[in-house]
Design a protein around this motif. Sequence first.
Motif, PDB file in Angstrom:
ATOM      1  N   ILE A  55      12.212 -25.459 -60.939  1.00  0.00           N
ATOM      2  CA  ILE A  55      11.741 -26.843 -60.942  1.00  0.00           C
ATOM      3  C   ILE A  55      12.685 -27.731 -61.754  1.00  0.00           C
ATOM      4  O   ILE A  55      12.907 -28.898 -61.416  1.00  0.00           O
ATOM      5  CB  ILE A  55      10.299 -26.907 -61.468  1.00  0.00           C
ATOM      6  N   ILE A 109       2.329 -20.973 -61.418  1.00  0.00           N
ATOM      7  CA  ILE A 109       2.616 -22.382 -61.728  1.00  0.00           C
ATOM      8  C   ILE A 109       1.556 -22.946 -62.671  1.00  0.00           C
ATOM      9  O   ILE A 109       1.869 -23.670 -63.630  1.00  0.00           O
ATOM     10  CB  ILE A 109       2.686 -23.211 -60.434  1.00  0.00           C
ATOM     11  N   ILE A 150       6.010 -27.429 -67.465  1.00  0.00           N
ATOM     12  CA  ILE A 150       6.126 -28.377 -66.365  1.00  0.00           C
ATOM     13  C   ILE A 150       4.845 -29.195 -66.309  1.00  0.00           C
ATOM     14  O   ILE A 150       3.823 -28.832 -66.911  1.00  0.00           O
ATOM     15  CB  ILE A 150       6.365 -27.676 -65.004  1.00  0.00           C
ATOM     16  N   GLU A 186       1.088 -20.034 -56.950  1.00  0.00           N
ATOM     17  CA  GLU A 186       0.265 -21.115 -57.509  1.00  0.00           C
ATOM     18  C   GLU A 186      -0.328 -20.703 -58.855  1.00  0.00           C
ATOM     19  O   GLU A 186      -0.353 -21.498 -59.805  1.00  0.00           O
ATOM     20  CB  GLU A 186      -0.849 -21.488 -56.532  1.00  0.00           C
ATOM     21  N   ILE A 235      -3.718 -26.740 -57.025  1.00  0.00           N
ATOM     22  CA  ILE A 235      -2.707 -27.785 -56.901  1.00  0.00           C
ATOM     23  C   ILE A 235      -2.701 -28.274 -55.456  1.00  0.00           C
ATOM     24  O   ILE A 235      -2.697 -27.472 -54.527  1.00  0.00           O
ATOM     25  CB  ILE A 235      -1.310 -27.246 -57.276  1.00  0.00           C
ATOM     26  N   LEU A 290       5.635 -31.320 -58.792  1.00  0.00           N
ATOM     27  CA  LEU A 290       5.889 -30.479 -59.953  1.00  0.00           C
ATOM     28  C   LEU A 290       7.166 -30.974 -60.622  1.00  0.00           C
ATOM     29  O   LEU A 290       8.208 -31.104 -59.974  1.00  0.00           O
ATOM     30  CB  LEU A 290       6.056 -29.021 -59.527  1.00  0.00           C
ATOM     31  N   VAL A 333       2.133 -24.657 -66.223  1.00  0.00           N
ATOM     32  CA  VAL A 333       1.594 -25.982 -66.545  1.00  0.00           C
ATOM     33  C   VAL A 333       0.783 -25.914 -67.835  1.00  0.00           C
ATOM     34  O   VAL A 333       0.894 -26.775 -68.721  1.00  0.00           O
ATOM     35  CB  VAL A 333       0.731 -26.513 -65.391  1.00  0.00           C
ATOM     36  N   VAL A 336       2.298 -31.836 -63.646  1.00  0.00           N
ATOM     37  CA  VAL A 336       1.900 -32.119 -62.268  1.00  0.00           C
ATOM     38  C   VAL A 336       1.645 -33.619 -62.146  1.00  0.00           C
ATOM     39  O   VAL A 336       0.847 -34.186 -62.903  1.00  0.00           O
ATOM     40  CB  VAL A 336       0.635 -31.335 -61.879  1.00  0.00           C
ATOM     41  N   PHE A 350       4.511 -29.713 -54.353  1.00  0.00           N
ATOM     42  CA  PHE A 350       4.061 -28.315 -54.385  1.00  0.00           C
ATOM     43  C   PHE A 350       4.282 -27.624 -53.048  1.00  0.00           C
ATOM     44  O   PHE A 350       4.801 -26.506 -53.001  1.00  0.00           O
ATOM     45  CB  PHE A 350       2.580 -28.273 -54.775  1.00  0.00           C
TER      46      PHE A 350
END
Length: 403
Positions: A323, A354, A363, A351, A379, A385, A358, A365, A332
């Motif tokens: 990312i 991720i 990262i 997911e 998500i 992202l 997060v 969103v 996403f």
Amino acid sequence: MLRDYLVDYFLTLVARPEQDQIKITIVDGFCGGGLYLNEDGKEVVGSPVVILEAIKEAKVRVMGATNRRKDIHFDVQLLCVDANKSALQHLRQVLTDRGYADQLARSEIELVEGEFANHAPALVQRARKRSPKSGRALFILDQYGYDQVPLQTLQAIFSTMKRPEVILTFYVDSLINYLSPDNWKAFERKTGVVGAITAADLDKATRGPGWRRKIQSALYEQITTKSGASFFTPFFVRPQKGHGDYWLLHLSHHWKARDVMAQTHWTHHNHFVQYAGPGLDMFSTGYATKIDDDGRPQAAFEFDDLASQSSKTALLEQIPRAIAACPDGVPFRKFIVDQINWTPATESMIEEAILDVVHDQQIEVIGDNGSVRHVRTAIQDDHVLRFRRQFSLGLLSKMTAVE
């Protein structure tokens, strides 16, 4: 595996509660006689019966869903092809005995005698004309060995239809053992796989280290890239008894189909392996083989609990780096589509990783209004992202140092 994949495949196609019909053509290119005796003397049904049973199971599960508003019609035509006339006669009897006589009479099930490669152009056109809008068809090609499905046939399927899928078996270990400087040209002429192998690769006097790996990698690249398919899986079937592994290649034009197949591999982890790594770039260390150049078994990614944990560990390390390579962030869904061919992980596994990243604030969103969204469990496709800018310098420096 085939039954579970087909059930999940149909359930994916009828996800909308208001849908009242699904129309698809299924071509079983090497259908066989429909019923066999295994080594223990027990009866085992062949692929045509498996397909028909999967349709029944899927319909029961669809109608059992609490949000289903109306009945749904499975408009499926099954075309069974085999070069052995006796096998087709036996299959007709097996299907009749199992209650499919009416479907045979209405041509919902058709038996076609001859070599699949010879019938393929007409079968592709029939499937296309039957579903001109959706372009949906499934070709199950459990071929006899490795040279019964020419590359040109795969190209015709994926260039003619919008949403075709191919499940292709390819006995790669047998092929590598068979090929020699004397016969590889004949293999090229029959299959259309040209330029992947040279005489030097096969000559015992001149072939270099990692020759088996090189051949496998080149064959895989040719089949996947030149077939015209957009998405693919490169995993191996590992027989409990037999003489080496063979590929079960799934080729499609839609990422979701590839994801459903990957889920099936995880479900049947005791029969599937891949000889590469976990994470987002499973080919980063090269495409390995079951047996190395000295005849020693290689370690395999076996889709078991250990593989699941190693995948999660790799994803947690690789996702921030991937990312961070997109300064403006990446939606996403685009991230999933861009990565899915190169990982053994499923969409849900990616997911989940991720969401962990997060939560660790590596990262963030971003929603459609440009604001940061505090997601916890899911998500959305259009969520962007983005690497957290206040941590970018330090974390990127750490990544560079590790590399």
